[in-house]
Write a protein that holds these residues in place. Structure first.
Motif, PDB file in Angstrom:
ATOM      1  N   LYS A   1       0.846  -1.197   0.000  1.00  0.00           N
ATOM      2  CA  LYS A   1       0.000   0.000   0.000  1.00  0.00           C
ATOM      3  C   LYS A   1       0.880   1.246   0.000  1.00  0.00           C
ATOM      4  N   ALA A   2       0.257   2.403  -0.270  1.00  0.00           N
ATOM      5  CA  ALA A   2       0.973   3.686  -0.289  1.00  0.00           C
ATOM      6  C   ALA A   2       2.199   3.608  -1.191  1.00  0.00           C
ATOM      7  N   ASP A   3       1.997   3.057  -2.396  1.00  0.00           N
ATOM      8  CA  ASP A   3       3.071   2.911  -3.376  1.00  0.00           C
ATOM      9  C   ASP A   3       4.256   2.162  -2.778  1.00  0.00           C
ATOM     10  N   ALA A   4       3.930   1.051  -2.099  1.00  0.00           N
ATOM     11  CA  ALA A   4       4.941   0.231  -1.430  1.00  0.00           C
ATOM     12  C   ALA A   4       5.774   1.073  -0.476  1.00  0.00           C
ATOM     13  N   TYR A   5       5.068   1.847   0.357  1.00  0.00           N
ATOM     14  CA  TYR A   5       5.734   2.700   1.352  1.00  0.00           C
ATOM     15  C   TYR A   5       6.773   3.581   0.674  1.00  0.00           C
ATOM     16  N   GLY A   6       6.409   4.113  -0.495  1.00  0.00           N
ATOM     17  CA  GLY A   6       7.303   5.007  -1.213  1.00  0.00           C
ATOM     18  C   GLY A   6       8.351   4.327  -2.069  1.00  0.00           C
ATOM     19  N   HIS A   7       8.334   3.011  -2.159  1.00  0.00           N
ATOM     20  CA  HIS A   7       9.359   2.282  -2.913  1.00  0.00           C
ATOM     21  C   HIS A   7       8.934   1.929  -4.340  1.00  0.00           C
ATOM     22  N   GLY A   8       7.654   2.172  -4.663  1.00  0.00           N
ATOM     23  CA  GLY A   8       7.153   1.853  -5.996  1.00  0.00           C
ATOM     24  C   GLY A   8       6.412   0.529  -6.002  1.00  0.00           C
ATOM     25  N   ALA A   9       5.082   0.582  -5.944  1.00  0.00           N
ATOM     26  CA  ALA A   9       4.279  -0.628  -5.761  1.00  0.00           C
ATOM     27  C   ALA A   9       4.420  -1.604  -6.916  1.00  0.00           C
ATOM     28  N   VAL A  10       4.358  -1.109  -8.142  1.00  0.00           N
ATOM     29  CA  VAL A  10       4.408  -2.011  -9.295  1.00  0.00           C
ATOM     30  C   VAL A  10       5.756  -2.714  -9.363  1.00  0.00           C
ATOM     31  N   ARG A  11       6.845  -1.963  -9.243  1.00  0.00           N
ATOM     32  CA  ARG A  11       8.164  -2.584  -9.342  1.00  0.00           C
ATOM     33  C   ARG A  11       8.404  -3.555  -8.186  1.00  0.00           C
ATOM     34  N   CYS A  12       7.945  -3.222  -7.000  1.00  0.00           N
ATOM     35  CA  CYS A  12       8.125  -4.129  -5.869  1.00  0.00           C
ATOM     36  C   CYS A  12       7.281  -5.390  -6.034  1.00  0.00           C
ATOM     37  N   ALA A  13       6.049  -5.235  -6.502  1.00  0.00           N
ATOM     38  CA  ALA A  13       5.197  -6.404  -6.724  1.00  0.00           C
ATOM     39  C   ALA A  13       5.771  -7.287  -7.825  1.00  0.00           C
ATOM     40  N   GLU A  14       6.272  -6.683  -8.874  1.00  0.00           N
ATOM     41  CA  GLU A  14       6.901  -7.468  -9.946  1.00  0.00           C
ATOM     42  C   GLU A  14       8.112  -8.239  -9.423  1.00  0.00           C
ATOM     43  N   ALA A  15       8.877  -7.607  -8.536  1.00  0.00           N
ATOM     44  CA  ALA A  15      10.060  -8.270  -7.989  1.00  0.00           C
ATOM     45  C   ALA A  15       9.690  -9.468  -7.123  1.00  0.00           C
ATOM     46  N   LEU A  16       8.501  -9.439  -6.521  1.00  0.00           N
ATOM     47  CA  LEU A  16       8.062 -10.516  -5.635  1.00  0.00           C
ATOM     48  C   LEU A  16       7.076 -11.475  -6.300  1.00  0.00           C
ATOM     49  N   ALA A  17       6.742 -11.213  -7.544  1.00  0.00           N
ATOM     50  CA  ALA A  17       5.637 -11.931  -8.192  1.00  0.00           C
ATOM     51  C   ALA A  17       5.848 -13.439  -8.246  1.00  0.00           C
ATOM     52  N   GLU A  18       7.096 -13.894  -8.364  1.00  0.00           N
ATOM     53  CA  GLU A  18       7.354 -15.324  -8.509  1.00  0.00           C
ATOM     54  C   GLU A  18       7.273 -16.084  -7.194  1.00  0.00           C
ATOM     55  N   GLU A  19       7.289 -15.368  -6.067  1.00  0.00           N
ATOM     56  CA  GLU A  19       7.302 -16.084  -4.801  1.00  0.00           C
ATOM     57  C   GLU A  19       6.282 -15.604  -3.777  1.00  0.00           C
ATOM     58  N   ALA A  20       5.722 -14.430  -3.954  1.00  0.00           N
ATOM     59  CA  ALA A  20       4.775 -13.923  -2.959  1.00  0.00           C
ATOM     60  C   ALA A  20       3.465 -14.707  -3.018  1.00  0.00           C
ATOM     61  N   ASP A  21       2.899 -14.982  -1.860  1.00  0.00           N
ATOM     62  CA  ASP A  21       1.595 -15.646  -1.788  1.00  0.00           C
ATOM     63  C   ASP A  21       0.469 -14.690  -2.132  1.00  0.00           C
ATOM     64  N   GLY A  22       0.758 -13.412  -2.133  1.00  0.00           N
ATOM     65  CA  GLY A  22      -0.231 -12.397  -2.463  1.00  0.00           C
ATOM     66  C   GLY A  22       0.257 -11.053  -1.984  1.00  0.00           C
ATOM     67  N   PHE A  23      -0.583 -10.047  -2.195  1.00  0.00           N
ATOM     68  CA  PHE A  23      -0.237  -8.676  -1.845  1.00  0.00           C
ATOM     69  C   PHE A  23      -1.392  -8.058  -1.069  1.00  0.00           C
ATOM     70  N   ALA A  24      -1.084  -6.980  -0.367  1.00  0.00           N
ATOM     71  CA  ALA A  24      -2.119  -6.243   0.358  1.00  0.00           C
ATOM     72  C   ALA A  24      -1.950  -4.760   0.062  1.00  0.00           C
ATOM     73  N   VAL A  25      -3.081  -4.107  -0.198  1.00  0.00           N
ATOM     74  CA  VAL A  25      -3.104  -2.677  -0.496  1.00  0.00           C
ATOM     75  C   VAL A  25      -4.207  -2.047   0.346  1.00  0.00           C
ATOM     76  N   ALA A  26      -4.262  -0.730   0.324  1.00  0.00           N
ATOM     77  CA  ALA A  26      -5.270  -0.046   1.136  1.00  0.00           C
ATOM     78  C   ALA A  26      -6.628  -0.027   0.452  1.00  0.00           C
TER      79      ALA A  26
END
Length: 358
Positions: free
Chosen positions: A33-58
Motif C-alpha cells: 500500500k501507499a506505493d509500497a511505502y514510497g518504494h514503488g508498488a508495481v516494481r516491488c510487486a513485480e520483484a516478488l511476483a514469482e514467490e509472494a503468496d499475495g499482496f495487500a493494499v489499502a
C-alpha cells in the motif's frame, strides 16, 4: 541532473520477504500500500511476483494499478470497499476484501455478484480503529456464510502496540480475538511486521509484513530478528557547495545552528520538497563519502547543510547518504521525532533507481 535519488535494492526486498515467511511459518501477503511505502508498488510487486503468496493494499485504486501491470496473485483490500458499487470490480478482478463494518456486510448481502468473494472478517480486538465489535463478530460471520456470496472467510485483527515488546496489550488483544472466534474455524491472520519479528507465540495462517519488507525495524530498541533485515532504500545525494565559517556564524534559516568553532559546511542537494523531514534537528546523522557526520542548521526546501569539519577528504561531488545501510532510516526518524514509515511514504520528487532483477 540534480543528484538526489533513491536507490531501491530489489534483492534486499526479496530477502526481507523470505525472512517474513520464515519467521511466520505461514503464507505471507506483501503489503505494498501507499506505493509500497514510497518504494514503488508495481516494481516491488513485480520483484516478488514469482514467490509472494499475495499482496495487500489499502484500496481498490491501488489494487487495479497492480492488476493493470499484470500482477495476477491475490490482492487483499485492507480497508475493504468504500461504496457498494466497488463490489462488482472486486468480483471481476478477483480481489480479496476485508469486511470491518456492518454496512459492508449489508452491502454484500444485497448486491448481486458474478462470483463469490474471499472475505477477511476483521475483529476490533482492542485497537478501536476499524473492525467489528466482539459481540457482533459471530453474527456477522454467520450472515456471511448464509449469504451464499463468500467462498472463504479469514478471521483477522490488527495489533495496536506489538512494536512495544514489553507491553501487555498484544496479549490482551490476542485473548480477545481467541474469545470472539472460538469454534468458528477457518484461517487466521494476526501478525503484522512487529508481531512477526517479536511475538512468535501469536498464531497466524497468513502474515502481513509491511515495514519489515523495506528493511526498517518497527521497534525503538535493538531486536534480534529485526537485525536480520536488509534496507531496501538508500536515499542519497551529493555535496554541491562548501563553506568555511569562523566560530560564531549562523547557518541556514532562523540561525538554528551557530558554529562553536571554525566549521566547514557542506551543502547537499536534498530538502523537504524531496521528503526529507524539515523538522530534523542539528545532529541528525548522515554519511558523507562513507563517513558518518551530522546535519547542521534547518532543512530547506531543496537543500540541507552538513558538518564537514572533521572530514577533510570530503568536498564538491562527495556522495551523501541520508538514509540506507550506513544511516538506518530508524535513526533519522528517531532524531526527527517520527517513524521510518513516514520517511518512506513522504518521499517525492526524487527519482527511484532499481537494482536487482525484477
Amino acid at each position: 541532473m540534480r543528484p538526489a535519488r533513491a536507490l531501491i535494492d530489489l534483492d534486499a526486498l526479496r530477502h526481507n520477504y523470505r525472512l517474513a515467511r520464515e519467521l511466520g511459518s505461514a503464507r505471507a501477503l506483501a503489503v505494498v500500500k501507499a506505493d509500497a511505502y514510497g518504494h514503488g508498488a508495481v516494481r516491488c510487486a513485480e520483484a516478488l511476483a514469482e514467490e509472494a503468496d499475495g499482496f495487500a493494499v489499502a484500496c481498490i485504486e491501488e489494487a487495479l494499478e497492480l492488476r493493470a501491470a499484470g500482477i495476477r496473485a491475490p490482492i487483499l483490500l485492507l480497508e475493504g470497499f468504500f461504496e457498494a458499487d466497488e463490489l462488482a470490480l472486486i468480483a471481476e478482478h478477483q480481489l480479496w476484501c476485508v469486511v470491518h463494518s456492518a454496512w459492508q456486510l449489508e452491502a454484500i448481502e444485497r448486491t448481486p455478484l458474478a462470483r463469490p468473494l474471499n472475505v477477511w472478517l476483521k475483529l476490533d480486538s482492542g485497537m478501536h480503529r476499524v473492525g467489528l465489535h466482539p459481540e457482533e463478530y459471530r453474527a456477522a460471520h454467520a450472515r456471511l456464510l448464509a449469504s451464499g456470496k463468500v467462498d472463504r472467510i479469514v478471521l483477522m485483527s490488527h495489533f495496536a502496540r506489538a512494536d512495544e515488546l514489553d507491553c501487555p496489550r498484544t496479549a490482551e488483544q490476542l485473548a480477545a480475538f481467541r474469545a470472539a472466534t472460538a469454534g468458528l474455524g477457518g484461517e487466521v491472520s494476526l501478525r503484522n511486521s512487529p508481531a512477526l519479528l517479536g511475538w512468535p507465540e501469536v498464531p497466524s495462517d497468513w502474515v502481513r509484513p509491511g515495514i519489515m519488507l523495506y528493511g526498517a525495524t518497527p521497534f525503538e530498541q535493538a531486536q534480534i530478528q529485526a537485525a536480520r533485515l536488509r534496507p531496501v532504500m538508500t536515499l542519497e545525494s551529493q555535496i554541491i557547495a562548501v563553506r568555511e565559517l569562523p566560530a560564531g556564524e549562523p547557518v541556514g534559516y532562523g540561525a538554528r545552528f551557530v558554529s562553536a568553532r571554525p566549521t566547514r559546511v557542506g551543502v547537499v542537494a536534498m530538502g523537504y520538497a524531496d521528503g526529507y523531514p524539515r523538522h530534523a534537528p542539528s545532529g541528525t546523522p548522515v554519511a558523507v563519502g562513507g563517513v558518518r557526520t551530522a546535519l547542521i542548521g534547518r532543512v530547506s526546501m531543496d537543500m540541507l547543510t552538513v558538518d564537514l569539519t572533521d572530514l577533510p577528504q570530503a568536498g564538491l561531488g562527495s556522495r551523501v547518504e541520508l538514509w540506507g545501510a550506513q544511516v538506518p532510516a530508524s535513526e533519522v526518524a528517531a532524531a526527527a521525532g517520527t517513524i521510518p514509515y513516514q520517511l518512506f511514504c513522504n518521499l517525492k520528487r526524487v527519482p527511484r533507481h532499481y537494482s536487482g532483477p525484477a
